[in-house]
Design a protein around this motif. Structure first.
Motif, PDB file in Angstrom:
ATOM      1  N   GLN A   1       0.465  -1.283   0.049  1.00 13.39           N
ATOM      2  CA  GLN A   1      -0.404   0.010   0.466  1.00 13.39           C
ATOM      3  C   GLN A   1       0.868   1.662  -0.315  1.00 13.39           C
ATOM      4  O   GLN A   1       1.716   1.070   0.504  1.00 13.39           O
ATOM      5  CB  GLN A   1      -0.960  -0.167   0.685  1.00 13.39           C
ATOM      6  N   GLN A   3       1.678   5.585   0.728  1.00  8.64           N
ATOM      7  CA  GLN A   3       1.812   6.103   1.674  1.00  8.64           C
ATOM      8  C   GLN A   3       1.949   8.021   0.563  1.00  8.64           C
ATOM      9  O   GLN A   3       2.477   7.642   0.576  1.00  8.64           O
ATOM     10  CB  GLN A   3       2.085   5.794   3.323  1.00  8.64           C
ATOM     11  N   SER A  25       6.043   6.504  -0.238  1.00  4.49           N
ATOM     12  CA  SER A  25       6.235   5.885   0.346  1.00  4.49           C
ATOM     13  C   SER A  25       5.501   4.511   0.623  1.00  4.49           C
ATOM     14  O   SER A  25       3.895   4.474   0.514  1.00  4.49           O
ATOM     15  CB  SER A  25       6.392   6.070   1.999  1.00  4.49           C
ATOM     16  N   GLY A  26       5.797   3.431   0.914  1.00  4.32           N
ATOM     17  CA  GLY A  26       5.920   2.037   1.164  1.00  4.32           C
ATOM     18  C   GLY A  26       5.224   1.573  -1.025  1.00  4.32           C
ATOM     19  O   GLY A  26       6.058   0.427  -0.436  1.00  4.32           O
ATOM     20  N   ARG A  27       5.656   1.933  -1.199  1.00  3.52           N
ATOM     21  CA  ARG A  27       5.526   1.039  -2.623  1.00  3.52           C
ATOM     22  C   ARG A  27       5.983   2.676  -3.488  1.00  3.52           C
ATOM     23  O   ARG A  27       4.582   3.561  -3.098  1.00  3.52           O
ATOM     24  CB  ARG A  27       4.771   0.124  -2.862  1.00  3.52           C
TER      25      ARG A  27
END
Length: 126
Positions: A1, A3, A25-27
């Motif tokens: 997921q 952000q 961020s996160g992916r």
């Protein structure tokens, strides 16, 4: 997921400029259209513009055409909104959003975007 987090908002006089950033961020958000929305006090959130997944195509609502420009740097996982010739009616909280699919269809509809940032305040004084 993924952000999303906006930055760069602030206080500016009429006619001034600001550049907003939206970091992911996160992916990575690579491969998806990204948009900017805004919400003025007492009003509903509205679309500002969108950039395609490739970064080659942008489109804007009429009220910002020629004044705002959206760009993206997927290597930095960052989306930008360059705002110039700002007006008091541009005062709002600005949000970035990642579209839930890879198409630009219904880009102006909020429910097309499952991922949102928390918003950054832009205030334009007259």
């Amino acid at each position: 997921q993924v952000q999303l987090g906006e930055s760069g908002g602030g206080y500016v006089q009429t006619g001034g400029s600001l550049r907003l950033s939206c970091a992911a961020s996160g992916r990575t958000f690579s491969g998806y259209p990204l948009a900017w929305f805004r919400q003025a006090p007492g009003k509903e959130r509205e679309a500002v513009g969108v950039i395609s997944a490739s970064g080659l195509y942008t489109t804007y609502e009429d009220f910002v055409k020629g004044r705002f420009a959206i760009s993206r740097d997927d290597a930095k996982n960052t989306l930008y909104l360059q705002m110039s010739d700002l007006k008091p009616e541009d005062t709002a909280v600005y949000y970035c959003a990642q579209k839930g699919d890879t198409y630009l269809t219904n880009w102006h509809k909020q429910d097309s975007y499952p991922y949102w940032g928390q918003g950054t305040q832009v205030t334009v004084s007259s």
